[in-house]
Design a protein around this motif. Sequence first.
Motif, PDB file in Angstrom:
ATOM      1  N   SER A 179      -6.102  11.971 -11.224  1.00  0.00           N
ATOM      2  CA  SER A 179      -5.727  11.055 -10.150  1.00  0.00           C
ATOM      3  C   SER A 179      -6.838  10.059  -9.829  1.00  0.00           C
ATOM      4  N   GLY A 187       2.295   1.833  -3.322  1.00  0.00           N
ATOM      5  CA  GLY A 187       1.310   1.981  -4.389  1.00  0.00           C
ATOM      6  C   GLY A 187       1.434   0.932  -5.477  1.00  0.00           C
ATOM      7  N   VAL A 240       0.834  -1.206   0.000  1.00  0.00           N
ATOM      8  CA  VAL A 240       0.000   0.000   0.000  1.00  0.00           C
ATOM      9  C   VAL A 240       0.867   1.255   0.000  1.00  0.00           C
ATOM     10  N   GLN A 241       1.898   1.275   0.836  1.00  0.00           N
ATOM     11  CA  GLN A 241       2.775   2.444   0.920  1.00  0.00           C
ATOM     12  C   GLN A 241       3.455   2.736  -0.408  1.00  0.00           C
TER      13      GLN A 241
END
Length: 333
Positions: free
Chosen positions: A322, A181, A178-179
């Motif tokens: 985004s 991505g 997750v960190q």
Amino acid sequence: MKTFKKFLLGLAIVLLAMLVIAFFLPRQVHVERKGTINAPAKVVFNQVNNLHTWEKWAVWNQMDPDMQVEFEHTGIGKGAAYTWESENPNLGSGKLTITESVPYDSIATKMNFMEEGISTGYFLFEEKNGQTEITWAFDTDLGNNPVARWMGLFFESMIGPDFEQGIENLKIVAEIIVQEGRPIVEIVQLPEFNYISVRDEVELEAVSTQMGQVYSQLMNLIERHDLVMTDMPFAIYHKIDGNRIDLECGIPVDYGIDPQGAVLSGKMPSRTYAVADHIGSYENLDQTHSFIQRWIPENGLSLAGSPMEKYLTDPQQQPDESKWVTVIYYPVQ
């Protein structure tokens, strides 16, 4: 001599007592541990559903670096399995199979420990506010074996700590994903579908313009023929030769029609794909493509066709790049 006979008699009484007591000990053994991971259930689930990733977090898979492992049925999802052989007496040999897999809710497993018998297990995933509570459980039937019944008293202390460490390892793996991505690649089976499309060779810098023109043309055709758009638009990159791309832009529809000039109509066959979501600008799509291309051979699969992109977000309705979502499909076998 009398003392020795008394010793044997006492030993026999103790053994008989242990044998009798064994049948009053639990036959069913259940070991369970829980943990909370700061990652969505999709991320956590896929670290368990893909048996190739177990070496990164499962304690047993890390005990012997020389353990021989072979995967079956891609090693991913329901029906997937791996067999292992180890000279480590604590590992021995066996087979683990995923018997059920419900994204992103639960996974059931069966472990065949050969001489030691068969046990079952399961993982439960519950997502709340971006975090996932995971439950890892183990169940076995000790039968009528008195020795196994006595050993069952120690399963909690023997297996429980490994489950705790495994969940802690899984937490580290999932939270790093997750960190950083990193995309989550999954294996899916798409059903066949009807489509209309236009295929042409275009220059790389003209791809966006070509797509806009083709999708507008196809939408007009859908309206004229009273077709129903059954899914989001897609693009297949059949071949890339330097600056030229053999590009097919299409839209899934409810039924086929006769070809209309440059417009093709057909039925896309059902296929197996390695799939990942790309979140963000189209300019960075190559990063997710490259990630999937590396993931395929790393997980024992091979490419079986040209990649396809499906565009879930309409840029005209969502100007924030985004938030754009593009699903990338690579056919595999």
